[in-house]
Design a protein around this motif. Sequence first.
Motif, PDB file in Angstrom:
ATOM      1  N   UNK A   1       1.378  -8.932   7.092  1.00 27.00           N
ATOM      2  CA  UNK A   1       1.483  -7.759   6.231  1.00 27.00           C
ATOM      3  C   UNK A   1       2.320  -8.063   4.987  1.00 27.00           C
ATOM      4  N   UNK A   2       3.335  -8.900   5.136  1.00 26.37           N
ATOM      5  CA  UNK A   2       4.166  -9.248   3.989  1.00 26.37           C
ATOM      6  C   UNK A   2       3.323  -9.908   2.903  1.00 26.37           C
ATOM      7  N   UNK A   3       2.375 -10.772   3.299  1.00 26.15           N
ATOM      8  CA  UNK A   3       1.469 -11.407   2.336  1.00 26.15           C
ATOM      9  C   UNK A   3       0.552 -10.364   1.708  1.00 26.15           C
ATOM     10  N   UNK A   4       0.089  -9.406   2.507  1.00 26.20           N
ATOM     11  CA  UNK A   4      -0.749  -8.330   1.973  1.00 26.20           C
ATOM     12  C   UNK A   4       0.000  -7.534   0.912  1.00 26.20           C
ATOM     13  N   UNK A   5       1.294  -7.306   1.116  1.00 25.07           N
ATOM     14  CA  UNK A   5       2.086  -6.563   0.144  1.00 25.07           C
ATOM     15  C   UNK A   5       2.155  -7.327  -1.173  1.00 25.07           C
ATOM     16  N   UNK A   6       2.352  -8.619  -1.110  1.00 24.09           N
ATOM     17  CA  UNK A   6       2.353  -9.431  -2.334  1.00 24.09           C
ATOM     18  C   UNK A   6       0.988  -9.382  -3.013  1.00 24.09           C
ATOM     19  N   UNK A   7      -0.070  -9.493  -2.229  1.00 18.97           N
ATOM     20  CA  UNK A   7      -1.417  -9.481  -2.789  1.00 18.97           C
ATOM     21  C   UNK A   7      -1.809  -8.099  -3.319  1.00 18.97           C
ATOM     22  N   UNK A   8      -1.203  -7.037  -2.807  1.00 19.21           N
ATOM     23  CA  UNK A   8      -1.463  -5.688  -3.319  1.00 19.21           C
ATOM     24  C   UNK A   8      -0.941  -5.535  -4.746  1.00 19.21           C
ATOM     25  N   UNK A   9      -0.111  -6.465  -5.166  1.00 17.55           N
ATOM     26  CA  UNK A   9       0.440  -6.447  -6.534  1.00 17.55           C
ATOM     27  C   UNK A   9      -0.128  -7.571  -7.387  1.00 17.55           C
TER      28      UNK A   9
ATOM     29  N   UNK B  74      -8.288  -5.032  -4.297  1.00 18.62           N
ATOM     30  CA  UNK B  74      -9.308  -4.252  -3.584  1.00 18.62           C
ATOM     31  C   UNK B  74      -9.546  -4.815  -2.182  1.00 18.62           C
ATOM     32  N   UNK B  75      -9.539  -6.121  -2.048  1.00 14.43           N
ATOM     33  CA  UNK B  75      -9.742  -6.729  -0.726  1.00 14.43           C
ATOM     34  C   UNK B  75      -8.602  -6.383   0.232  1.00 14.43           C
ATOM     35  N   UNK B  76      -7.393  -6.256  -0.297  1.00 12.02           N
ATOM     36  CA  UNK B  76      -6.269  -5.838   0.552  1.00 12.02           C
ATOM     37  C   UNK B  76      -6.537  -4.425   1.076  1.00 12.02           C
ATOM     38  N   UNK B  77      -7.043  -3.556   0.202  1.00 11.38           N
ATOM     39  CA  UNK B  77      -7.392  -2.198   0.622  1.00 11.38           C
ATOM     40  C   UNK B  77      -8.461  -2.203   1.692  1.00 11.38           C
ATOM     41  N   UNK B  78      -9.476  -3.013   1.516  1.00 16.76           N
ATOM     42  CA  UNK B  78     -10.540  -3.122   2.524  1.00 16.76           C
ATOM     43  C   UNK B  78      -9.976  -3.576   3.864  1.00 16.76           C
ATOM     44  N   UNK B  79      -9.052  -4.517   3.819  1.00 13.21           N
ATOM     45  CA  UNK B  79      -8.459  -5.028   5.058  1.00 13.21           C
ATOM     46  C   UNK B  79      -7.736  -3.922   5.829  1.00 13.21           C
TER      47      UNK B  79
ATOM     48  N   UNK C 102      -1.829   3.988  -6.184  1.00 12.29           N
ATOM     49  CA  UNK C 102      -1.302   4.192  -7.537  1.00 12.29           C
ATOM     50  C   UNK C 102      -1.853   3.182  -8.535  1.00 12.29           C
ATOM     51  N   UNK C 103      -2.725   2.305  -8.100  1.00 14.09           N
ATOM     52  CA  UNK C 103      -3.253   1.250  -8.954  1.00 14.09           C
ATOM     53  C   UNK C 103      -3.979   1.840 -10.165  1.00 14.09           C
ATOM     54  N   UNK C 104      -3.900   1.164 -11.288  1.00 13.13           N
ATOM     55  CA  UNK C 104      -4.576   1.650 -12.491  1.00 13.13           C
ATOM     56  C   UNK C 104      -6.083   1.402 -12.451  1.00 13.13           C
ATOM     57  N   UNK C 105      -6.542   0.489 -11.604  1.00 12.45           N
ATOM     58  CA  UNK C 105      -7.970   0.160 -11.520  1.00 12.45           C
ATOM     59  C   UNK C 105      -8.664   1.043 -10.481  1.00 12.45           C
ATOM     60  N   UNK C 106      -9.656   1.801 -10.927  1.00 14.76           N
ATOM     61  CA  UNK C 106     -10.396   2.695 -10.018  1.00 14.76           C
ATOM     62  C   UNK C 106     -11.030   1.951  -8.845  1.00 14.76           C
TER      63      UNK C 106
ATOM     64  N   UNK D 242      -6.783  13.886  -4.740  1.00 17.36           N
ATOM     65  CA  UNK D 242      -6.609  14.511  -6.052  1.00 17.36           C
ATOM     66  C   UNK D 242      -6.836  13.537  -7.208  1.00 17.36           C
ATOM     67  N   UNK D 243      -7.358  12.364  -6.908  1.00 15.38           N
ATOM     68  CA  UNK D 243      -7.606  11.363  -7.941  1.00 15.38           C
ATOM     69  C   UNK D 243      -8.582  11.910  -8.981  1.00 15.38           C
ATOM     70  N   UNK D 244      -8.439  11.493 -10.224  1.00 15.91           N
ATOM     71  CA  UNK D 244      -9.317  11.982 -11.289  1.00 15.91           C
ATOM     72  C   UNK D 244     -10.714  11.369 -11.226  1.00 15.91           C
ATOM     73  N   UNK D 245     -10.871  10.307 -10.485  1.00 10.23           N
ATOM     74  CA  UNK D 245     -12.174   9.649 -10.318  1.00 10.23           C
ATOM     75  C   UNK D 245     -12.799  10.131  -9.012  1.00 10.23           C
TER      76      UNK D 245
END
Length: 174
Positions: free
Chosen positions: A13-21, A29-34, A63-67, A93-96
Amino acid sequence: MRLAGRRQSHAPREADLLLARDAEDLIRARVGEKLGQARPASAPVLSAKKQAITTEISETLAEDSAAPVREAIALALRRSIDAPAHVVQQLARDIEIRVAGPILQNSPLLGDNDLAEIMNSGPIKGVLNAIAKRRNVSQGVSEILVNRAIASPDETSAVATCWRTGPRGSAPAR
């Protein structure tokens, strides 16, 4: 290299946190899928530390800027009963609509009050249609859907969905 590492579902999970940034949208996106991958019933319960990291990953991706990144985490959490409630609320409540839609249509963490507030908070094209497609729509939510859809010509298919099916069960109020 980082993308190949994302294919390993047992990365810490620690690696996932780094990859989420990470700078690359696809990696995030792949971290989200995981996070959406089902954990085996035999898997041990996450420690408090790993749960906190998982929550931080969810918050970061929501909170990512990429939809596409937000969409990936929304798809991953859409049916989860264990997702952080505040993250589900934020995604709903996302705008997209491509982000909010999967949550609005499927999340068991959204109750009637949440859905009513979202419908009454302002026009986001597709919100009414997504809510109308929920498995359980109470009579109160159906009434709001129909009234809002009549007032919003772009959302008339929500009226058709409610008219055709009527209330489908009732969602618990939250």
